[in-house]
Design a protein around this motif. Structure first.
Motif, PDB file in Angstrom:
ATOM      1  N   TYR A  29       0.829  -1.203   0.000  1.00 43.00           N
ATOM      2  CA  TYR A  29       0.000   0.000   0.000  1.00 43.00           C
ATOM      3  C   TYR A  29       0.868   1.259   0.000  1.00 43.00           C
ATOM      4  N   HIS A  30       1.820   1.316   0.900  1.00 43.94           N
ATOM      5  CA  HIS A  30       2.667   2.503   1.006  1.00 43.94           C
ATOM      6  C   HIS A  30       3.618   2.630  -0.180  1.00 43.94           C
ATOM      7  N   ARG A  33       1.459   4.173  -2.810  1.00 44.93           N
ATOM      8  CA  ARG A  33       1.219   5.591  -2.475  1.00 44.93           C
ATOM      9  C   ARG A  33       2.452   6.440  -2.780  1.00 44.93           C
ATOM     10  N   THR A  37       0.508   9.379  -5.599  1.00 37.73           N
ATOM     11  CA  THR A  37      -0.025  10.022  -4.397  1.00 37.73           C
ATOM     12  C   THR A  37      -1.557   9.997  -4.349  1.00 37.73           C
ATOM     13  N   PHE A  39      -3.313   7.457  -5.125  1.00 30.96           N
ATOM     14  CA  PHE A  39      -3.755   6.075  -4.912  1.00 30.96           C
ATOM     15  C   PHE A  39      -4.404   5.904  -3.546  1.00 30.96           C
ATOM     16  N   ASN A  40      -5.541   5.224  -3.546  1.00 27.31           N
ATOM     17  CA  ASN A  40      -6.192   4.812  -2.313  1.00 27.31           C
ATOM     18  C   ASN A  40      -6.995   3.561  -2.622  1.00 27.31           C
ATOM     19  N   ILE A  41      -7.152   2.699  -1.640  1.00 21.94           N
ATOM     20  CA  ILE A  41      -7.863   1.446  -1.841  1.00 21.94           C
ATOM     21  C   ILE A  41      -8.472   1.015  -0.509  1.00 21.94           C
ATOM     22  N   THR A  42      -9.638   0.432  -0.571  1.00 21.11           N
ATOM     23  CA  THR A  42     -10.241  -0.144   0.625  1.00 21.11           C
ATOM     24  C   THR A  42      -9.642  -1.530   0.816  1.00 21.11           C
ATOM     25  N   CYS A  73      -3.133  -4.018  -6.280  1.00 20.82           N
ATOM     26  CA  CYS A  73      -3.276  -2.567  -6.100  1.00 20.82           C
ATOM     27  C   CYS A  73      -3.150  -1.849  -7.431  1.00 20.82           C
ATOM     28  N   HIS A  77      -6.134   0.299  -9.120  1.00 25.45           N
ATOM     29  CA  HIS A  77      -5.861   1.714  -9.350  1.00 25.45           C
ATOM     30  C   HIS A  77      -6.026   2.067 -10.832  1.00 25.45           C
ATOM     31  N   GLN A  80      -9.583   2.391 -11.628  1.00 29.91           N
ATOM     32  CA  GLN A  80     -10.121   3.645 -11.099  1.00 29.91           C
ATOM     33  C   GLN A  80      -9.741   4.825 -11.988  1.00 29.91           C
ATOM     34  N   SER A  88     -14.720   2.295  -6.811  1.00 33.63           N
ATOM     35  CA  SER A  88     -13.981   2.226  -5.546  1.00 33.63           C
ATOM     36  C   SER A  88     -13.095   0.986  -5.536  1.00 33.63           C
TER      37      SER A  88
END
Length: 179
Positions: A29-30, A33, A37, A39-42, A73, A77, A80, A88
């Motif tokens: 995840y990091h 990111r 920048t 990038f976000n994911i549940t 990821c 992404h 998205q 999402s």
């Protein structure tokens, strides 16, 4: 990758697979990111606490987790970016204690894998990513680690437009923990 190419490996250790997975989810995840920048994911997890300690080579299995989670990821992404805010991204990770073995499922809700490339994804140097974004070695190395080194199975289930799920099955070798 260099250690793998030289045939060198770490040591077999009694390992908490759930904790190892959690570490590599965080790392992937990091890592994503840091590159993207926006990038976000549940992240949804469902860990079976009855797994206990399993004998694996943690750094090698960790590489497998990192590769598959990073790919998940990336796929979510990318979808998205194509669909915009109506989509999402979701990463779903589950573990199960089966008789004599454990199962790890890593699923994304990205675009899935097209049937014409599905039988090639474990081939060395095959990638669906743009040239600067993938070497085509991640899934090949992952398969070697899971199947050859750990005597497990690595399978994929996918539906174009909806999801990809990697299923890792490892023999459960209960290790005695020396305290």
């Amino acid at each position: 990758m260099l250690l793998h190419s030289r045939g060198q490996s770490g040591h077999w250790e009694a390992t908490d697979i759930n904790s190892l997975l959690a570490e590599y989810i965080n790392l992937a995840y990091h890592g994503m990111r840091a590159k993207e920048t926006a990038f976000n994911i549940t992240i949804e997890t469902d860990y079976d606490n009855d797994i206990g300690q399993v004998e694996v080579v943690p750094q090698d299995i960790g590489r497998v987790f990192l590769n598959i989670i990073s790919n998940a990821c990336y796929a979510a992404h990318k979808k998205q970016q194509e669909m915009g805010s109506e989509f999402s991204p979701i990463l779903d990770v589950k573990t199960r204690n089966l008789e004599g073995r454990i199962e790890i499922r890593i699923r994304d809700n990205g675009a899935g894998i097209k049937p014409e490339v599905l039988d090639k994804i474990f081939n060395p140097f095959f990638t669906t990513k743009p040239p600067a974004e993938g070497t085509g070695l991640g899934l090949s190395i992952s398969q070697d680690v899971v199947v050859q080194q750990h005597r497990g199975e690595l399978k994929v289930e996918t539906e174009v437009g909806n999801y990809t799920e990697f299923i890792i099955t490892l023999p459960k070798k209960t290790a005695e923990i020396k305290e």
